[in-house]
Motif scaffolding. Sequence first.
Motif, PDB file in Angstrom:
ATOM      1  N   VAL A  52     -45.048 -39.429  -1.895  1.00 29.99           N
ATOM      2  CA  VAL A  52     -45.309 -40.232  -0.702  1.00 29.99           C
ATOM      3  C   VAL A  52     -46.803 -40.160  -0.355  1.00 29.99           C
ATOM      4  O   VAL A  52     -47.429 -41.156  -0.009  1.00 29.99           O
ATOM      5  N   ALA A  53     -47.400 -38.979  -0.509  1.00 33.52           N
ATOM      6  CA  ALA A  53     -48.816 -38.807  -0.189  1.00 33.52           C
ATOM      7  C   ALA A  53     -49.717 -39.462  -1.223  1.00 33.52           C
ATOM      8  O   ALA A  53     -50.893 -39.728  -0.943  1.00 33.52           O
ATOM      9  N   ARG A  78     -54.459 -43.878   1.716  1.00 34.58           N
ATOM     10  CA  ARG A  78     -53.147 -44.081   2.331  1.00 34.58           C
ATOM     11  C   ARG A  78     -53.113 -43.705   3.798  1.00 34.58           C
ATOM     12  O   ARG A  78     -52.234 -44.131   4.531  1.00 34.58           O
ATOM     13  N   ASN A  79     -54.049 -42.858   4.189  1.00 32.59           N
ATOM     14  CA  ASN A  79     -54.050 -42.318   5.548  1.00 32.59           C
ATOM     15  C   ASN A  79     -52.716 -41.656   5.898  1.00 32.59           C
ATOM     16  O   ASN A  79     -52.121 -41.921   6.938  1.00 32.59           O
ATOM     17  N   ILE A  80     -52.261 -40.840   4.967  1.00 27.07           N
ATOM     18  CA  ILE A  80     -51.062 -40.038   5.189  1.00 27.07           C
ATOM     19  C   ILE A  80     -51.502 -38.577   5.209  1.00 27.07           C
ATOM     20  O   ILE A  80     -52.218 -38.142   4.311  1.00 27.07           O
ATOM     21  N   GLY A  81     -51.123 -37.852   6.247  1.00 26.98           N
ATOM     22  CA  GLY A  81     -51.517 -36.450   6.351  1.00 26.98           C
ATOM     23  C   GLY A  81     -50.479 -35.554   5.691  1.00 26.98           C
ATOM     24  O   GLY A  81     -49.290 -35.863   5.695  1.00 26.98           O
ATOM     25  N   LEU A  82     -50.965 -34.464   5.098  1.00 23.79           N
ATOM     26  CA  LEU A  82     -50.037 -33.504   4.503  1.00 23.79           C
ATOM     27  C   LEU A  82     -50.482 -32.100   4.889  1.00 23.79           C
ATOM     28  O   LEU A  82     -51.634 -31.731   4.689  1.00 23.79           O
ATOM     29  N   LEU A 157     -48.696 -41.292   9.058  1.00 29.17           N
ATOM     30  CA  LEU A 157     -47.500 -40.520   8.746  1.00 29.17           C
ATOM     31  C   LEU A 157     -47.952 -39.097   8.477  1.00 29.17           C
ATOM     32  O   LEU A 157     -48.973 -38.882   7.828  1.00 29.17           O
ATOM     33  N   LEU A 158     -47.216 -38.135   9.008  1.00 27.78           N
ATOM     34  CA  LEU A 158     -47.584 -36.737   8.758  1.00 27.78           C
ATOM     35  C   LEU A 158     -46.459 -36.038   7.992  1.00 27.78           C
ATOM     36  O   LEU A 158     -45.314 -36.030   8.424  1.00 27.78           O
ATOM     37  N   LEU A 159     -46.825 -35.491   6.827  1.00 26.61           N
ATOM     38  CA  LEU A 159     -45.854 -34.765   6.019  1.00 26.61           C
ATOM     39  C   LEU A 159     -46.141 -33.276   6.155  1.00 26.61           C
ATOM     40  O   LEU A 159     -47.291 -32.858   6.086  1.00 26.61           O
ATOM     41  N   LEU A 160     -45.093 -32.495   6.373  1.00 29.87           N
ATOM     42  CA  LEU A 160     -45.287 -31.052   6.484  1.00 29.87           C
ATOM     43  C   LEU A 160     -44.385 -30.362   5.465  1.00 29.87           C
ATOM     44  O   LEU A 160     -43.169 -30.511   5.530  1.00 29.87           O
TER      45      LEU A 160
END
Lengths: 341, 258
Positions: A52-53, A78-82, A157-160
């Motif tokens: 996804v990231a 993508r501007n997706i945080g992980l 979107l933030l992925l943890l």
Amino acid sequence: MSDAAFLDLAGLSLGYDGRPAVEALDLSIKEGELVALLGPSGCGKTTTMRAVAGLLQPMGGRITLGGRDITRVPANRRNIGLVFQSYALFPHLSVFENVAFGLRRQRTPKDEIERRVAEAVAMVGLTGFEKRLPKELSGGQQQRVALARAVVVRPRLLLLDEPLSNLDARLRLEMRTELRRLQRELGITMVYVTHDQEEALALADRIVVMRDGKIEQMGPPEAIYETPATDFVARFVGFENVFQVKDGQLRAGNGAALPLQAPVDGGTAWLAWRPHAVELGQGPYEGQVLGTSYLGQSVEYLIESTVGPIKAEAPAALPRHEAGRTVAFGLPPATAAAIPR
Amino acid sequence: MSSRMGGLMLALVFLFLIGPFLIIIAAGMSAGETLAFPPQGLSLRWFWAVFEVESFRASFVLSIGLAVGATLLALVLGVPVAYALARYPLPGGEAMSTLLTSPVIVPAIIVGLALLRYVVIPLDLGIIPALFVAHTALLVPYAVRVVSASLANLRSDIEEAAVLLGANRLQAFFLTVLPNIRNGILAAFILGFVTSFNQVPVSLFLTGPGVSTLPIQMLWYMEFTYDPSIAALSALLALMSMAIVLVAERFLGLSRYV
Ligand SMILES: Nc1ncnc2c1ncn2[C@@H]1O[C@H](COP(=O)(O)OP(=O)(O)O)[C@@H](O)[C@H]1O
Ligand SMILES: [Mg+2]
């Protein structure tokens, strides 16, 4: 919160060197939702997050974010945080510079960087620590820096990925509450990966249970906790006594059987009891107490029965059953979760 | 009793290691006209005399320039190689790694001969370019090895974190990897510099009339002149190498990398 899917994974297949790790995964997440990805180690949670990231190219399928196909968009666009399990802080940069890193890449004006970093650092309660290096912080503080660094750029979107698994139990509880507060405050869409069912239940709007690269069940925490859809989910969320139901009998994995205590619905394939749902001291079955553990409020018993060991729990105030003694017990279908298939 | 034996052994080993160096210093401090031990009288005149010899000065400058230039080039080539080996475990990466560090094991005299026969003569290189190429080739393995050691301690997920925050691959490398292997690179530089500066066997094949590195120049000098200046110069060079290594050990922990 709109009803349309914000993040959509369609037929996502992932693997390493052609060896599949995640197969044809379908998952839709709404804007502002906090979804927990729950499953045992090695079931493909990290792999899914990396795809996804944008850190892992899918073997097949599509990833859509906010209506746009991002499957081929490079990770830095993508501007997706992980938030990594290891935090992955930059060891040579101060707390301030760690948090400012993303803003600098966007060529944010200097005074705006100062302001937004200060805000993010305050939000995670680390004001005054800006000049420290990561190695001069405790695990919990490093965790907060990682979080501030990820949210300061306002990711879509933030992925943890198991963000709390390296913290001690007390801190984990504290950070869990804080995460939930942060998510509400920022209204950010989050996917939270964990192998800890308690964490998933406490945090998530919705839980997705994964097993061997596939989704086993998804639904709100209550549904996962009370009505598991498969025996695997039942075991994973704390039903310690899970038996197959066949011809009016409870069957254990080794083929041993017990007659059912009461008739059940024809469509029931499995019955699952939590330890406290097992009747102790009365009932149609008998077994030998193998061991007891005192849990404070209650006492846990391990009982040897014809269908293998049974885990039961009784209030600590009741008289104890000592190890080695024979005890009567019951498995009433009424206190069990019935699994249809 | 046994601890006294141990102490004696240690002292003997130490004497064996440091003895020649002490003898050279003593020989250089001679007041006499020929190289001898024990020295004939005491004087520092030969230490000053070293600086008067034009061929020493010229070859010293060449040696320094060569050591700096070849080490820098070896790093420019070696850092990306070390990085690639650390991050992209290719099939055969292990073999590649062994191959790249092999000149560390292969006797330098063979490397020198091979370079002369298959590179310098066919390409008709001048003496200085030939020395430059040879020293670089000799130092790349050191650079790869030392930088690899420092990369091994660096997690790869910080680069991914940088990329997710908007950096491209190159920025991620320069902003997150390079600053964290800086000490390894410095250590590789110092090791490379000292190795090149003290290099004899390879340079021996490649130097020629009028152009020579300092160690080779010293060999020539001894063929014709047998005065204590050569001992004085040796002592000075040994002191310089030791000072560099000591400073590096103090500030970088050089021994961690080699
Ligand atoms: N870099 C990798 N190379 C090869 N296989 C991997 C790699 N990372 C993970 N895997 C495999 O993919 C599967 C899923 O792993 P992962 O996504 O890390 O699981 P989880 O995060 O749920 O513990 C596992 O079988 C694991 O062995
Ligand atoms: Mg994982």
